[in-house]
Write an enzyme that holds these catalytic residues in place. Structure first.
Site, PDB file in Angstrom:
ATOM      1  N   LYS B 116       0.122  -8.365   8.852  1.00  0.00           N
ATOM      2  CA  LYS B 116      -0.644  -7.579   7.880  1.00  0.00           C
ATOM      3  C   LYS B 116      -1.721  -8.410   7.203  1.00  0.00           C
ATOM      4  O   LYS B 116      -2.750  -7.884   6.790  1.00  0.00           O
ATOM      5  CB  LYS B 116       0.313  -6.967   6.846  1.00  0.00           C
ATOM      6  CG  LYS B 116       1.430  -6.114   7.466  1.00  0.00           C
ATOM      7  CD  LYS B 116       0.916  -5.017   8.375  1.00  0.00           C
ATOM      8  CE  LYS B 116       2.023  -4.326   9.145  1.00  0.00           C
ATOM      9  NZ  LYS B 116       1.517  -3.477  10.243  1.00  0.00           N
ATOM     10  N   GLU B 199      -0.477  -7.590  -2.997  1.00  0.00           N
ATOM     11  CA  GLU B 199      -1.710  -6.855  -3.306  1.00  0.00           C
ATOM     12  C   GLU B 199      -1.630  -6.337  -4.733  1.00  0.00           C
ATOM     13  O   GLU B 199      -0.547  -6.046  -5.250  1.00  0.00           O
ATOM     14  CB  GLU B 199      -1.863  -5.637  -2.382  1.00  0.00           C
ATOM     15  CG  GLU B 199      -2.315  -5.941  -0.983  1.00  0.00           C
ATOM     16  CD  GLU B 199      -2.351  -4.667  -0.117  1.00  0.00           C
ATOM     17  OE1 GLU B 199      -2.788  -4.773   1.018  1.00  0.00           O
ATOM     18  OE2 GLU B 199      -1.919  -3.596  -0.604  1.00  0.00           O
ATOM     19  N   HIS B 234       8.587   3.617  -1.159  1.00  0.00           N
ATOM     20  CA  HIS B 234       7.477   3.171  -0.319  1.00  0.00           C
ATOM     21  C   HIS B 234       7.583   3.678   1.107  1.00  0.00           C
ATOM     22  O   HIS B 234       7.000   3.112   2.018  1.00  0.00           O
ATOM     23  CB  HIS B 234       7.372   1.640  -0.315  1.00  0.00           C
ATOM     24  CG  HIS B 234       7.328   1.057  -1.689  1.00  0.00           C
ATOM     25  ND1 HIS B 234       6.278   1.271  -2.545  1.00  0.00           N
ATOM     26  CD2 HIS B 234       8.230   0.313  -2.377  1.00  0.00           C
ATOM     27  CE1 HIS B 234       6.523   0.656  -3.685  1.00  0.00           C
ATOM     28  NE2 HIS B 234       7.709   0.085  -3.617  1.00  0.00           N
ATOM     29  N   ARG B 293       0.888   1.320  16.953  1.00  0.00           N
ATOM     30  CA  ARG B 293       1.928   2.055  17.684  1.00  0.00           C
ATOM     31  C   ARG B 293       1.807   3.534  17.318  1.00  0.00           C
ATOM     32  O   ARG B 293       1.001   3.904  16.473  1.00  0.00           O
ATOM     33  CB  ARG B 293       3.290   1.538  17.270  1.00  0.00           C
ATOM     34  CG  ARG B 293       3.375   1.442  15.727  1.00  0.00           C
ATOM     35  CD  ARG B 293       4.706   1.655  15.155  1.00  0.00           C
ATOM     36  NE  ARG B 293       4.765   1.321  13.749  1.00  0.00           N
ATOM     37  CZ  ARG B 293       4.725   2.206  12.763  1.00  0.00           C
ATOM     38  NH1 ARG B 293       4.555   3.489  13.015  1.00  0.00           N
ATOM     39  NH2 ARG B 293       4.816   1.821  11.496  1.00  0.00           N
TER      40      ARG B 293
END
Lengths: 167, 499, 499, 167
Positions: B116, B199, B234, B293
């Site tokens: 990521k 983040e 999440h 994916r």
């Protein structure tokens, strides 16, 4: 046949005055009512009451029957009043805190041993199911009395994992 | 076209892929762990291979064993589904090295986007806006430094994967250390990598993602967006196509679509992939990550575009060019998907494995059900609690919501807890109907919501059914029930009938 | 909008209508005969009314009783479904007289089109081509005269209704009398009218029909065609949208659509209706009849146009104008429907009522299932053997066929005979795949077709399963089985537990 | 355990050498084979044989088990050879024609009485189910011997409706 029942926390009685399919029944002191009841599938009750049609799904759980109708879930405690007996006192009390497994799963970590002093929010046992770990915490300060939970063991929902003597 | 395809996955997505493969006339090979021996993907596949030994939870991560099964069964392509090995570059490379097509992007693309933090760097290079965050894995020290600079709340995320695993919201410095430890441990379990990055957390933002599709000849299109703002822990639970926000501001589809294609091109991407964005209250969008994916929620895109993403994935892996151009893609109506989980939504969404005692499934117009559940099946405790994806299509979002409520009412799963009733409450919620969506929706919903009071006669009928059921149970002899459940083979062993 | 809607029907169509009504937020009222007490439409509806007494087979034809139920339940609209009272002008008139909206055309339109001979006259007046035939009911004498003039084969048809009831093909003069008697008797039972008319029979013709939709303000559109050439005993079993013939010759859709609209306008028609045509090998089309109701096969049109015909029917009955014009209607992809019947296709399609012991239903992408079956349900012998309609959608006819074969493989109904295996053979037939369709297809199929030989291991697995099953059955005690099936209430009555 | 079975008209034997789940079995004189067999639902057998996966649905009928696999229907006559017995002679023979109901239904008309002479193609009994009438005809000339069918009676598939002595 008469049953005492607790439905969603409210106590009541139901008496079956005549059996299915033309079932007369009486709830508490209310006037008797007539329903047409069929069992199209095991555990499924098709009920016609006052012109309305209901499909009630009943399943047995250790705590009593659970009835689902139109997505509403009724947890029912039904007993025969002739065989009435007070429930045996649970494991919870004001001085002992019971840590129960909230879900079926596997004990992956035991974080406290009998005799340990614990503070509020301290983790006692970690149960895992379906890739999710759930850390069960003490909600009060006290001393660990017992830890029946063993690492690697499979536990059912509601199974006792640990007891804590409240300070 | 491929001779035979192995599906390196389980559950509803393995079933979904088997269906596509079968419709293409290609034999399918399932793999399974011991708890999955009677799972639907094993029953449905043409062939099946046990992947063992080792802990059940890890069977579907064993590259060596899966490739052994592929060779044994004479397979020439592998579909990884989502999760497990689907974003594992090593697996994609090992497949290609073994002369077996990996139905997905190249190992290099997976590396560029699968990490990521690397993906953030790729996106920045491609000119896509990103949220303030770290482009490298953090230590506890660099995490503290980031929070000191950017302030709280922050979001910890796993470098190696998505799906909410290893993700933690942190609101104050005191919680940083334990959240970091938990997230790293969860990421390690889920992705075999404890690396975490951080983040800035955007409050009340929407999660909107773009489906892209590229072939191996350099053609790439986007198939529009999905709105996935309804999340718990999440993890997405309701997804829609189109996004109601994009319906109001149609130019967003093109802008986000082009940004997604730029990011994917920068990674040399082909096959199906999804670029996720966060959209703030001013409709500014920020690159979040790219999933290299098939996505869980792909059915809503299929329902609205009329395309079969799994069939297209397989054709692309076989070398076919995209059969359409961007301007041939059309969006019709509205689709919504609910992820049906074995969990108790009214008890902190705790998972709830167990045996399915009763099953009634919705059907009729506009219903699509992708599941892996049948009556009598025991939902194993080793795997994700996703039982089925219930998707509906209708001409408008309003009609789709009404259809979903109708479908949820028809749906009954007995023996375990599920989130069916919870979805009904969300779908009937005025804020949901008004499309006031953001990633904190469910938390706020629980704060403002009081559960609906059932009509008085429902309790009367429930009491009656429970009483009749209890009476019937008392009357059916224990002996009869025992005779019914004892395994005849155990009995057979005793009385020697088998000799 | 309506307060409450009663469905004057049973089976899958009652379930279909309940679903639409529920999605519109309107309470539904089912009616039922005694054998249907536990049928799915009764279980699913919000309210239910027993229609009795009288022979079970006639309950759904009792206008007086159904209107009594409607009044008792405070209903302000009735949906008639198809069959039963749906094309009964008297019923439509009685509803309107009682202040209850009839969800369908006016009684006058039903009269103009409901009588098949009157419909022929209307079509001729509207300029639609018709097959040579009689415009009045025949006697045996006028029938003989017609055959003498036009030659054989001829087709006898019921004046009062469709669906293959009262229909007989006659190839020679010697058979005229018995065919006439049989057809009249069957028509009398089905429609309470023994009247028969006759048409010249067009060999190897296709049955293609146009769906029309009109509002009460004079707007009318067509929703394209359905090809229904695959018939057994003059009854459709597979329907498609679009017609493969129209796909090759797109101008036919407009021409037949306009002819259908002209015929419907001539009858002052509104709501949903279907104009049926026969198409000969030179692609000339002839008006057959108009069905003044929802058609069994409406799902294929819904899948391809994205419209909800039942919702539209209800909105039109409520006075709403059509929400679209002809040029806003778009056709996407291809849909196929198989009518799943309780019958033995390999024994002359004889009906086969009984108890459903086992049920596995297809699902996943592109599948729509409209049924009324559940495990444990006893299919009554009093009514039509239609169990479910399995419809699929895909982007092309070829893909839709592959999807239907996949769905049929997933579908299992135990305890009775069904035509599932028969459909699989038809769908895999090269002539069907080549779209060489005509109304004699099934007869020819049986002549040229040899049943597929199963793979050798299938028989081995069948033997193994049968042996294990037989052993298990022997081992489970009769006592256990008896305890399981005895009604606890009967037992209760005996031992007085209920007092 | 050994069973004699007739599958789709072909006679064979099967011997179960070891039970499920790791089931060894022998068909006729062929070498023994190993299959993994589970029963996910009653009457459903999930069989893994030589790497292939089969779902076999078994149901009991009066004539023996019927197995459906991938849409193929196998009608099986399975018997324990140790209790082998010839089937009792059926009602059919060269000199007597039996009219059997081909479907479950209701007898709506009886068109012939014992003693009647009948010609080939002559209707004997009409059975109705699901709005469809089925006229059962004599396929040979002869004289009606018996008519067990009664108007209004419900009959099962395969039930004897009439017998005809062939001329």
């Amino acid at each position: 046949m008469k049953l005492a029942l607790t439905i969603d926390g409210r106590a009541d009685t139901i008496e079956i005055l005549s059996p299915a399919p033309a079932s007369r029944f009486q709830l508490g002191d209310a006037p008797p009512r007539l329903a047409n009841v069929e069992t199209p599938e095991p555990g499924v009750y098709s009920v016609l009451l006052d012109g309305c049609s209901y499909d009630a799904f009943v399943e047995d759980t250790p705590a009593g029957p659970v009835v689902t109708i139109e997505g509403h879930r009724f947890e029912i405690d039904a007993r025969d009043p002739r065989r009435w007996s007070r429930k045996t006192a649970g494991t919870g009390s004001d001085t002992v805190q019971s840590i129960l497994s909230p879900m079926p799963g596997k004990v992956v970590r035991v974080l406290a041993a009998p005799g340990d002093e614990v503070v509020p929010g301290q983790g006692i046992v970690v149960v895992e199911a379906m890739k999710m770990q759930n850390e069960l915490k003490s909600n009060r300060a006290g001393r660990v009395l017992s830890v029946p939970a063993k690492e690697g063991a499979t536990v059912a929902a509601g199974e006792l994992l640990a007891t804590i003597g409240v300070a | 076209m491929f001779r035979k395809v192995l599906i390196a996955n389980r559950g509803e997505i393995a079933v979904r892929v088997i269906r596509a493969i079968r419709e293409m006339g290609i034999p399918s090979v399932a793999v399974f762990s011991d708890p999955d021996r009677t799972s639907l993907h094993v029953r449905m596949a043409d062939e099946a291979a046990r992947v063992g030994p080792g802990p059940s939870a890890e069977r579907y991560l064993r590259i060596d064993r899966i490739l052994d099964a592929a060779r044994l069964h004479g397979v020439d392509a592998i579909h990884p589904g989502y999760g497990f090995l689907s974003e594992n570059a090593e697996f994609a490379a090992a497949c290609e090295a073994a002369g077996i097509a990996f139905i997905g992007p190249s190992a290099a693309s997976i590396r560029a986007m699968g990490s990521k933090t690397a993906a953030r760097r790729t996106a920045i290079d491609a000119g896509a806006p990103v949220i303030p965050g770290t482009d490298r894995p953090v230590t506890l020290d660099t995490l503290r430094a980031f929070a000191a600079t950017h302030g709280f709340p922050v979001l910890l995320k796993a470098v190696a994967g998505g799906g909410g695993k290893g993700m933690r919201r942190v609101d104050r410095a005191a919680d940083l250390e334990s959240a970091f430890r938990d997230a790293a441990s969860e990421a390690d379990r889920a992705f075999r990598s404890p690396e975490i990055y951080v983040e800035r957390l955007l409050e009340r933002s929407r999660h909107i993602e773009i489906q892209i599709l590229g072939d191996r000849h350099g053609n790439m299109v986007h198939l529009g967006e999905r709105e996935c703002s309804i999340q718990r822990r999440h993890q997405k639970v309701i997804e829609e196509c189109p996004s109601p926000l994009v319906t109001l501001h149609p130019e967003m589809r093109h802008e986000m679509g082009q940004a997604a294609i730029r990011a994917a091109r920068a990674a040399g991407y082909y096959n199906a992939g999804t670029v996720e964005f966060l959209v703030d209250s001013d409709r500014r969008f920020y690159f979040l990550e790219m999933n290299t994916r098939l996505q869980v929620e792909h059915p809503v895109t299929e329902l609205v575009t009329g395309l079969d993403l799994v069939r297209l994935q397989i054709e692309i892996a076989d070398g076919a060019p995209l059969p359409f151009t961007q301007d041939q893609i059309a969006w019709r109506g509205a689709a919504i998907e609910c992820r049906i989980y074995a969990e108790d939504p009214f008890n902190d969404f705790l998972p709830y494995p167990g045996t399915i005692t009763r099953l009634t499934r919705p059907s009729g117009p506009g219903i699509r059900l992708d599941g892996c559940v049948y009556p009598g099946w025991t939902v194993p405790m080793e795997y994700d609690p996703l039982l089925a994806k219930l998707a509906v299509w209708a001409d408008t979002r309003e009609h789709a919501i009404a259809r979903m409520v109708r479908a949820l009412r028809e749906y009954d799963i007995g023996g375990i807890h599920t989130n069916l009733a919870f979805f009904r409450q969300i779908l009937e919620d005025p804020e949901f109907r008004a499309a006031t969506l953001h990633t904190g929706f469910i938390d706020e919903f629980f704060q403002r919501h009081t559960p609906p009071e059932p009509a008085p006669d429902l309790a009367a009928v429930a009491s009656l059914a429970a009483a009749l059921h209890t009476a019937a149970r008392k009357l059916s002899s224990d002996a009869g029930a025992a005779a019914q459940t004892a395994s005849p083979w155990q009995t057979a062993g005793r009385d020697g009938l088998l000799r």
